[in-house]
Design a protein around this motif. Structure first.
Motif, PDB file in Angstrom:
ATOM      1  N   ALA A 149      30.441 -10.154  14.177  1.00 53.00           N
ATOM      2  CA  ALA A 149      31.375 -10.778  12.894  1.00 53.00           C
ATOM      3  C   ALA A 149      30.921 -10.365  11.868  1.00 53.00           C
ATOM      4  O   ALA A 149      31.564  -9.943  10.571  1.00 53.00           O
ATOM      5  CB  ALA A 149      31.686 -12.420  13.038  1.00 53.00           C
ATOM      6  N   GLU A 150      29.678 -10.566  11.530  1.00 54.37           N
ATOM      7  CA  GLU A 150      28.825  -9.901  10.147  1.00 54.37           C
ATOM      8  C   GLU A 150      29.252  -8.587  10.130  1.00 54.37           C
ATOM      9  O   GLU A 150      29.382  -7.960   9.043  1.00 54.37           O
ATOM     10  CB  GLU A 150      27.324 -10.441  10.013  1.00 54.37           C
ATOM     11  N   PHE A 151      29.048  -7.856  10.970  1.00 55.03           N
ATOM     12  CA  PHE A 151      29.099  -6.454  11.050  1.00 55.03           C
ATOM     13  C   PHE A 151      30.489  -5.909  10.553  1.00 55.03           C
ATOM     14  O   PHE A 151      31.024  -5.072   9.885  1.00 55.03           O
ATOM     15  CB  PHE A 151      28.699  -5.539  12.215  1.00 55.03           C
ATOM     16  N   ILE A 152      31.403  -6.579  11.353  1.00 56.95           N
ATOM     17  CA  ILE A 152      33.176  -6.407  11.008  1.00 56.95           C
ATOM     18  C   ILE A 152      33.609  -6.887   9.834  1.00 56.95           C
ATOM     19  O   ILE A 152      34.310  -6.300   8.915  1.00 56.95           O
ATOM     20  CB  ILE A 152      33.960  -7.008  12.196  1.00 56.95           C
ATOM     21  N   LEU A 153      32.937  -8.011   9.273  1.00 57.48           N
ATOM     22  CA  LEU A 153      33.557  -8.707   8.033  1.00 57.48           C
ATOM     23  C   LEU A 153      32.760  -7.976   6.944  1.00 57.48           C
ATOM     24  O   LEU A 153      33.409  -7.732   5.771  1.00 57.48           O
ATOM     25  CB  LEU A 153      33.331 -10.247   7.995  1.00 57.48           C
ATOM     26  N   PHE A 154      31.363  -7.846   6.921  1.00 56.52           N
ATOM     27  CA  PHE A 154      30.649  -7.488   5.733  1.00 56.52           C
ATOM     28  C   PHE A 154      29.938  -6.200   5.842  1.00 56.52           C
ATOM     29  O   PHE A 154      28.977  -5.805   5.126  1.00 56.52           O
ATOM     30  CB  PHE A 154      29.748  -8.616   5.215  1.00 56.52           C
ATOM     31  N   LYS A 155      29.990  -5.542   7.287  1.00 60.11           N
ATOM     32  CA  LYS A 155      29.406  -4.219   7.386  1.00 60.11           C
ATOM     33  C   LYS A 155      28.068  -4.549   7.191  1.00 60.11           C
ATOM     34  O   LYS A 155      27.043  -3.666   6.879  1.00 60.11           O
ATOM     35  CB  LYS A 155      29.580  -3.141   6.274  1.00 60.11           C
ATOM     36  N   LYS A 156      27.516  -5.544   7.836  1.00 63.06           N
ATOM     37  CA  LYS A 156      25.900  -5.998   7.677  1.00 63.06           C
ATOM     38  C   LYS A 156      25.547  -5.726   8.918  1.00 63.06           C
ATOM     39  O   LYS A 156      25.796  -5.966  10.023  1.00 63.06           O
ATOM     40  CB  LYS A 156      25.811  -7.621   7.535  1.00 63.06           C
ATOM     41  N   LYS A 157      24.165  -4.914   8.955  1.00 68.47           N
ATOM     42  CA  LYS A 157      23.661  -4.171   9.955  1.00 68.47           C
ATOM     43  C   LYS A 157      22.453  -4.987  10.559  1.00 68.47           C
ATOM     44  O   LYS A 157      21.811  -5.521   9.423  1.00 68.47           O
ATOM     45  CB  LYS A 157      23.526  -2.807  10.031  1.00 68.47           C
ATOM     46  N   VAL A 158      22.005  -5.276  11.645  1.00 72.46           N
ATOM     47  CA  VAL A 158      20.706  -6.011  12.129  1.00 72.46           C
ATOM     48  C   VAL A 158      19.775  -4.947  12.566  1.00 72.46           C
ATOM     49  O   VAL A 158      20.618  -3.991  13.409  1.00 72.46           O
ATOM     50  CB  VAL A 158      20.963  -7.025  12.995  1.00 72.46           C
ATOM     51  N   SER A 159      18.545  -4.670  12.358  1.00 68.18           N
ATOM     52  CA  SER A 159      17.685  -3.816  12.747  1.00 68.18           C
ATOM     53  C   SER A 159      17.673  -3.623  14.514  1.00 68.18           C
ATOM     54  O   SER A 159      17.718  -5.041  15.012  1.00 68.18           O
ATOM     55  CB  SER A 159      16.325  -3.786  12.367  1.00 68.18           C
ATOM     56  N   LEU A 160      17.236  -2.566  15.125  1.00 67.61           N
ATOM     57  CA  LEU A 160      17.066  -2.697  16.331  1.00 67.61           C
ATOM     58  C   LEU A 160      16.096  -3.565  16.917  1.00 67.61           C
ATOM     59  O   LEU A 160      16.146  -4.249  17.939  1.00 67.61           O
ATOM     60  CB  LEU A 160      16.891  -1.236  16.838  1.00 67.61           C
ATOM     61  N   ARG A 161      14.914  -3.532  16.163  1.00 66.05           N
ATOM     62  CA  ARG A 161      13.918  -4.476  16.729  1.00 66.05           C
ATOM     63  C   ARG A 161      14.522  -5.885  16.547  1.00 66.05           C
ATOM     64  O   ARG A 161      13.878  -6.617  17.530  1.00 66.05           O
ATOM     65  CB  ARG A 161      12.617  -4.486  15.678  1.00 66.05           C
ATOM     66  N   LYS A 162      15.063  -6.455  15.467  1.00 63.20           N
ATOM     67  CA  LYS A 162      15.592  -7.691  15.714  1.00 63.20           C
ATOM     68  C   LYS A 162      16.642  -7.898  16.705  1.00 63.20           C
ATOM     69  O   LYS A 162      16.692  -9.206  17.459  1.00 63.20           O
ATOM     70  CB  LYS A 162      16.390  -8.127  14.365  1.00 63.20           C
ATOM     71  N   VAL A 163      17.277  -7.087  17.093  1.00 60.49           N
ATOM     72  CA  VAL A 163      18.453  -7.093  18.138  1.00 60.49           C
ATOM     73  C   VAL A 163      17.784  -7.367  19.681  1.00 60.49           C
ATOM     74  O   VAL A 163      18.083  -8.099  20.341  1.00 60.49           O
ATOM     75  CB  VAL A 163      19.407  -5.792  18.154  1.00 60.49           C
ATOM     76  N   ILE A 164      16.510  -6.607  19.534  1.00 59.13           N
ATOM     77  CA  ILE A 164      15.826  -6.777  20.899  1.00 59.13           C
ATOM     78  C   ILE A 164      15.135  -8.177  20.938  1.00 59.13           C
ATOM     79  O   ILE A 164      15.121  -8.816  21.893  1.00 59.13           O
ATOM     80  CB  ILE A 164      14.682  -5.615  21.049  1.00 59.13           C
ATOM     81  N   THR A 165      14.663  -8.589  19.696  1.00 53.67           N
ATOM     82  CA  THR A 165      14.015  -9.971  19.573  1.00 53.67           C
ATOM     83  C   THR A 165      14.783 -10.938  19.880  1.00 53.67           C
ATOM     84  O   THR A 165      14.476 -11.995  20.399  1.00 53.67           O
ATOM     85  CB  THR A 165      13.225 -10.025  18.312  1.00 53.67           C
TER      86      THR A 165
END
Length: 388
Positions: free
Chosen positions: A169-185
């Motif tokens: 939702a944050e990516f769709i609404l605000f184009k906010k990306k999460v780093s790959l390391r955080k996604v894995i965590t």
């Protein structure tokens, strides 16, 4: 008299006049300094910008998250007392009482001029505030229905699904990306929580539909709370004051549809009412601490904190009350705690790197501001300061 004549004649008279002028000048400077101090204090406590600075100064991420953690543990005990010992089995009505109590407490703060000032109405459209109040009520109401019609394991799986929903939702609404390391965590944390807490997955079609319908409002609720505070001059209490009446309205609509009958026939004696009021006080503190945490951190950090609370409660039951969750659940809890520690480290590392880049940016902005002042032909000291 000769002494006074010598003082008042010639250079002595001028010195006396200069002495009086210096006294007047000192009094004028002291008055201006006092007025500037009064204006700065007024701006700090009676404007939305000043209130936001005070909240950031006294309630940083660690304070807000710790506050929210302890209040959440307290309200679990209070609600267990209300639902169990008191026998108040009306979850939506209990949530309505929580929000009404919060509204009354904030009205008292406002009457004593202790409630932070809200930003101008033009800065935030009413549609955003209305959406936040509505989403909050649906999130709480659907959560209660999901817990009623689903097993604890299925309900916990729905809570875990909020994390990827917030990322998307944050990516769709605000184009906010999460780093790959955080996604894995985050994936490791979710898997650890699932292994630790999911024990039964009884499927119920109606309950499953309610659980899926709850995921989106829950994620959007956290995102809106965090975004409105971080993008504007909203404080937690000011935003709660504006959205609570909307939430109360929707709870009044949902309560006859979701709660069982018999609310008016409940035994409202002093003991039961006192227990419900204690729960309502914890409910206000939970709303406030949750809003502070969302404003100081992010929606993802608040979800991770919720999962941390679940793990800590489970481990506390194992260590203090000798419950036996099983070896697999304990391994999942350890994995989840390890993932949460790594996520916290990554967040602190990103904050530190952002802080290192800030001084150069501020110096650049200062240089641009100085250039603009020179071009405009003004001195920085003579630029007017807005006051309210």
């Amino acid at each position: 008299m000769g002494v006074w004549d010598s003082i008042l004649r010639g250079g002595g008279g001028g010195g006396g006049r200069r002495f009086i002028k210096r006294k007047d000048s000192d009094a004028g400077e002291a008055g201006r300094a006092l007025e500037e101090l009064r204006g700065s204090l007024y701006n700090e406590f009676h404007t939305s910008e000043g209130a936001k600075r005070q909240q950031q100064r006294f309630c940083g991420p660690s304070v807000a998250l710790t506050f929210n953690f302890f209040v959440a543990v307290g309200i679990i005990m209070a609600n267990k007392m209300v639902m169990g010992a008191v026998g108040f089995n009306f979850p939506v009505a209990l949530s309505l009482i929580h929000y009404i109590a919060a509204w009354v407490l904030m009205a008292v703060l406002k009457a004593f001029y202790l409630l932070p000032i809200a930003p101008p109405s033009k800065s935030t459209p009413f549609s955003s505030l209305f959406a936040l109040g509505a989403v909050m009520s649906f999130s709480t109401g659907l959560a209660n229905i999901s817990l009623k019609h689903n097993s604890v394991g299925f309900y916990q799986m729905a809570k875990i699904a909020v994390t990827p929903t917030i990322v998307a939702a944050e990516f769709i609404l605000f184009k906010k990306k999460v780093s790959l390391r955080k996604v894995i965590t985050l994936a490791v944390v979710s898997c650890g929580v699932a292994v630790a807490t999911v024990t039964d997955l009884e499927f119920n079609l109606f309950g499953a539909c309610v659980a899926v319908a709850w995921i989106i409002p829950s994620a959007v609720n956290k995102i809106l709370w965090s975004n409105l505070q971080q993008s504007g001059n909203w404080t937690a209490l000011a935003l709660m004051w504006k959205t609570t009446p909307i939430t109360v309205f929707f709870f009044l609509v949902l309560m006859p549809l979701l709660d069982p009958p018999g609310l008016l026939s409940f035994n409202w004696n002093i003991q039961n009412s006192s227990a419900i009021m204690i729960s309502a006080l914890f409910g206000f503190l939970l709303q406030w601490s949750g809003a502070l945490a969302l404003g100081a951190t992010s929606a993802l950090a608040h979800v991770v904190l919720g999962q941390f609370k679940t793990i800590v409660i489970m481990l506390s039951s194992y260590l203090v009350f000798n419950s036996d969750p099983g070896f697999t659940s304990l391994c999942g809890a350890i994995i989840a705690l390890g993932g949460m520690s790594v996520y916290t480290y990554l967040g602190l590392k990103e904050s530190a790197s952002g802080g290192k880049r800030a001084p150069s940016t501020s110096r650049q902005n200062s240089h641009l501001l100085k250039s603009k002042v020179i071009v405009d032909g003004e001195k920085p000291e003579t630029r007017p300061i807005d006051s309210v």
